[in-house]
Every structure is written in C-alpha cells, then in structure tokens.
Design a protein around this motif. Structure first.
Motif, PDB file in Angstrom:
ATOM      1  N   SER A 141      30.916  41.158  37.694  1.00 35.23           N
ATOM      2  CA  SER A 141      31.805  40.934  38.841  1.00 35.23           C
ATOM      3  C   SER A 141      33.131  41.632  38.594  1.00 35.23           C
ATOM      4  O   SER A 141      33.588  41.724  37.453  1.00 35.23           O
ATOM      5  N   ILE A 142      33.745  42.103  39.668  1.00 28.58           N
ATOM      6  CA  ILE A 142      35.097  42.670  39.596  1.00 28.58           C
ATOM      7  C   ILE A 142      35.978  41.879  40.546  1.00 28.58           C
ATOM      8  O   ILE A 142      35.653  41.695  41.720  1.00 28.58           O
ATOM      9  N   ASP A 143      37.092  41.389  40.031  1.00 30.89           N
ATOM     10  CA  ASP A 143      38.012  40.588  40.836  1.00 30.89           C
ATOM     11  C   ASP A 143      39.424  40.856  40.345  1.00 30.89           C
ATOM     12  O   ASP A 143      39.631  41.607  39.391  1.00 30.89           O
ATOM     13  N   GLU A 144      40.403  40.237  40.995  1.00 31.41           N
ATOM     14  CA  GLU A 144      41.786  40.367  40.553  1.00 31.41           C
ATOM     15  C   GLU A 144      42.422  38.995  40.438  1.00 31.41           C
ATOM     16  O   GLU A 144      41.975  38.033  41.077  1.00 31.41           O
ATOM     17  N   THR A 145      43.436  38.882  39.603  1.00 33.27           N
ATOM     18  CA  THR A 145      44.169  37.634  39.458  1.00 33.27           C
ATOM     19  C   THR A 145      45.642  37.973  39.295  1.00 33.27           C
ATOM     20  O   THR A 145      46.002  39.107  38.949  1.00 33.27           O
ATOM     21  N   ALA A 146      46.502  36.983  39.546  1.00 38.51           N
ATOM     22  CA  ALA A 146      47.945  37.179  39.421  1.00 38.51           C
ATOM     23  C   ALA A 146      48.500  36.205  38.397  1.00 38.51           C
ATOM     24  O   ALA A 146      48.111  35.032  38.365  1.00 38.51           O
ATOM     25  N   PHE A 147      49.395  36.704  37.545  1.00 41.69           N
ATOM     26  CA  PHE A 147      50.097  35.835  36.616  1.00 41.69           C
ATOM     27  C   PHE A 147      51.288  35.215  37.329  1.00 41.69           C
ATOM     28  O   PHE A 147      51.587  35.536  38.474  1.00 41.69           O
ATOM     29  N   SER A 148      51.987  34.309  36.643  1.00 36.58           N
ATOM     30  CA  SER A 148      53.073  33.566  37.284  1.00 36.58           C
ATOM     31  C   SER A 148      54.233  34.468  37.699  1.00 36.58           C
ATOM     32  O   SER A 148      55.023  34.103  38.557  1.00 36.58           O
ATOM     33  N   ASN A 149      54.365  35.646  37.083  1.00 36.76           N
ATOM     34  CA  ASN A 149      55.422  36.569  37.489  1.00 36.76           C
ATOM     35  C   ASN A 149      54.978  37.520  38.592  1.00 36.76           C
ATOM     36  O   ASN A 149      55.695  38.452  38.942  1.00 36.76           O
ATOM     37  N   GLY A 150      53.777  37.293  39.127  1.00 37.34           N
ATOM     38  CA  GLY A 150      53.273  38.104  40.231  1.00 37.34           C
ATOM     39  C   GLY A 150      52.529  39.351  39.821  1.00 37.34           C
ATOM     40  O   GLY A 150      52.028  40.080  40.683  1.00 37.34           O
ATOM     41  N   GLU A 151      52.430  39.614  38.527  1.00 41.57           N
ATOM     42  CA  GLU A 151      51.701  40.793  38.054  1.00 41.57           C
ATOM     43  C   GLU A 151      50.207  40.629  38.296  1.00 41.57           C
ATOM     44  O   GLU A 151      49.621  39.610  37.940  1.00 41.57           O
ATOM     45  N   LEU A 152      49.601  41.644  38.908  1.00 43.41           N
ATOM     46  CA  LEU A 152      48.170  41.602  39.180  1.00 43.41           C
ATOM     47  C   LEU A 152      47.382  42.239  38.037  1.00 43.41           C
ATOM     48  O   LEU A 152      47.797  43.250  37.476  1.00 43.41           O
ATOM     49  N   TYR A 153      46.251  41.621  37.729  1.00 40.17           N
ATOM     50  CA  TYR A 153      45.330  42.164  36.726  1.00 40.17           C
ATOM     51  C   TYR A 153      43.940  42.261  37.335  1.00 40.17           C
ATOM     52  O   TYR A 153      43.516  41.362  38.082  1.00 40.17           O
ATOM     53  N   THR A 154      43.251  43.338  37.045  1.00 35.82           N
ATOM     54  CA  THR A 154      41.850  43.485  37.436  1.00 35.82           C
ATOM     55  C   THR A 154      40.987  42.927  36.306  1.00 35.82           C
ATOM     56  O   THR A 154      41.196  43.259  35.142  1.00 35.82           O
ATOM     57  N   ILE A 155      40.044  42.060  36.680  1.00 33.20           N
ATOM     58  CA  ILE A 155      39.199  41.417  35.680  1.00 33.20           C
ATOM     59  C   ILE A 155      37.741  41.789  35.931  1.00 33.20           C
ATOM     60  O   ILE A 155      37.245  41.688  37.057  1.00 33.20           O
ATOM     61  N   VAL A 156      37.068  42.239  34.899  1.00 36.56           N
ATOM     62  CA  VAL A 156      35.634  42.525  34.960  1.00 36.56           C
ATOM     63  C   VAL A 156      34.942  41.479  34.088  1.00 36.56           C
ATOM     64  O   VAL A 156      35.292  41.325  32.907  1.00 36.56           O
ATOM     65  N   THR A 157      33.990  40.754  34.666  1.00 36.44           N
ATOM     66  CA  THR A 157      33.330  39.671  33.933  1.00 36.44           C
ATOM     67  C   THR A 157      31.812  39.805  33.991  1.00 36.44           C
ATOM     68  O   THR A 157      31.258  40.392  34.929  1.00 36.44           O
TER      69      THR A 157
END
Length: 311
Positions: free
Chosen positions: A41-57
């Motif tokens: 799966s490919i998705d994105e998430t945001a940290f508390s400072n608003g930085e987006l990360y792409t996550i491959v699981t």
C-alpha cells in the motif's frame, strides 16, 4: 529521577538509537528492503508540525513487525521515486498489487517504482468522493435556508412583528434540519437511531434529490460489497454512472468524470478485492503513537521508535 533525565538516558544509552545505521538520513527517508512483499500500500501521513511523509507498507505485515517498507519525507513523485529506487530492482519487480488513492503523484510513484504491479484504487476513497458530493449538496441547501431565514427576520422587523421560525414535527427548523442531518447521511438506514430515522424522513420529504442521491451512494457501496467479476462490475458501474448523470448536478458530474478517468484502476478492485484499509489502520497507529509522544519534536527519534515497532 526526573522524567527528562530518564528519557534522555534511554534515548542516548539504552535504545540503540545512536548506532542505528539509517540515522544520518532517517529524517529524509528510511527503507527496509526485506519487508517488500507481493501486496503493498502507498499512503501519506502528517506529523504534528504538518510535515507530510509518504509511507509504503506491506499488507502481510498486518500492522506489526515487517509492515514498514519505506517512509519518505514529502509526497512529490520525483523525490519519493528517487529513494524508492534504492530498493533492489528484483524485489520491486516481485510486487503484484499496489493499493493507493486517486492522487496523481501516487500513480506516478507506483508506475515508476513497481512497474509490474496492478494498481488498485481504494474503494473507500471512491465511496468518500460520492459522500462528499452529497454533503456539499446538503450544505448548499443549508446556505439557502440561512439566507431565507435572514430575509424572513428582516421582513418581520420591517413589519414590526415578532419572527417565529417554522418548525417540523421533531422540533427542527429547516436550517437545523440540514445541519443535524450531516451524520445520518454517512450511515445506512439500518444504523440510524430513532431520532435520525425521523429526521431522515423529514429531510427526504423536503429534498427529494438528497434522498435519491443518498440511495445512489448506498448502491455504490452495494456494488463494492458483491463479489462480482470485473466485467460484471464494469456493467454495474456503467448503469450506476448513468443514474447519477441523469441529475446533472455539477458536483456529482465532477465525481463521475473522476471515476471515469480512473475507471480501470477502480475496477481492479474486483480482481483481488484488496483495499487500503491496512494502510489507513497503520496511519491510525502512527497517530496514536504521536499522541503518546505528545507530538513529534525529535523527528529522527520518533522514526527510530516507529522502525523498532513496525519495521
């Protein structure tokens, strides 16, 4: 011992953080080639400072050890691909299915990095677009009701009389009816409470288009729920498209055009019936983990903890 002292001692001496072989670049990217599998799966998430990360699981990780394949800062396709291409080509070629949303960047990432994989658009992103269009229609009527209410109040003042809003049998005004109907439109009728059932009856009596489009939204979910062959699903969705297009509402026409642009990748769901639910579940775990940290101040150490738990 002060909690800060204990935390610092754990981080610097007990955790193994300083000897982590990906520490130098973890804030930009980290990857774990041994976790690649056939279904990802490919998705994105945001940290508390608003930085987006792409996550491959890896779906076979089931949100435990072996789940994280890569976490890469940002969502720009070129940047994400540059780091994913560090994964061995042979392992990337082994990937058979990739579930993702409709974002163009995700499509480019999957096509370039996993060229032999079938792309499957997550069914919940498809259904959510239809639900959002339905909510937009409700909000449109709500603004009209507010405008009408303001006009009635202004007229009552000009005529030197007290304004008394008209109420339905459940006590709602038209404005309140449209505000309070938000959540019931996300549910199927069998999950309505008694008050929601009454409110839905009033709403549908006042706005037949909301009623018809609500049931068309339910029909889309029913198509997904049935174990159809891909070609049968294609015919079912084509008939459903026609019913929605008959209303000729701008927001729903936009939804239909979006579906048509991604038609094949949407229909790929009916081959393996894979969804992005595992990625969404993993995203929820990350949010819970962030809450435990009370936010993310030290991004690298946070990613190290994620790696220890899920990679």
């Amino acid at each position: 011992m002060k909690s800060k002292t204990l935390n610092d001692y754990y981080k610097e001496h007990l955790s193994g953080y300083r000897s982590w072989n990906q520490l130098s670049h973890a804030e930009e990217y980290m990857y774990f080639k041994d976790n690649l599998g056939e279904n990802i799966s490919i998705d994105e998430t945001a940290f508390s400072n608003g930085e987006l990360y792409t996550i491959v699981t890896n779906k076979d990780g089931h949100g435990k050890h072996g789940t994280v394949i890569a976490m890469i800062k940002g969502t720009k396709a070129d940047d994400v691909c540059r780091y994913l291409m560090k994964l061995p080509e042979g392992k990337r070629r082994m990937v058979k299915n990739v579930t993702l949303d409709m974002a163009g960047s995700m499509r480019q990432i999957a096509k370039k990095c996993f060229p032999y994989a079938t792309q499957i658009i997550d069914r919940f992103h498809v259904q959510m677009q239809m639900q959002e269009a339905l909510q937009e229609l409700r909000v449109q009527y709500r603004w009209q009701a507010i405008e009408q209410e303001n006009s009635d109040i202004k007229r009552a003042r000009a005529e030197r009389r007290k304004y008394i809003p008209q109420c339905f049998e459940n006590g709602d005004t038209l404005r309140q009816l449209l505000v309070r109907s938000r959540y019931l439109l996300f549910k199927s009728p069998d999950k309505w409470t008694n008050s929601q059932r009454i409110r839905a009856g009033i709403l549908f009596k006042q706005f037949d288009d909301i009623k018809q489009l609500y049931y068309l939204t339910l029909q889309l979910g029913q198509i997904y729920s049935q174990n159809y062959d891909k070609n049968i699903a294609r015919a079912k969705l084509a008939l459903w498209f026609n019913k929605v297009e008959e209303w000729n509402y701008p927001q729903f026409n936009t939804v239909i055009e979006t579906f048509k642009n991604h038609n094949e990748r949407i229909l790929n769901f009916f081959k393996e019936r894979l969804t992005n639910a595992s990625a969404e579940s993993f995203n929820a775990k990350l949010k819970s983990f962030r809450a435990t940290f009370r936010g993310v101040d030290d991004v690298r150490f946070y990613l190290y903890r994620v790696m220890m738990l899920y990679a």
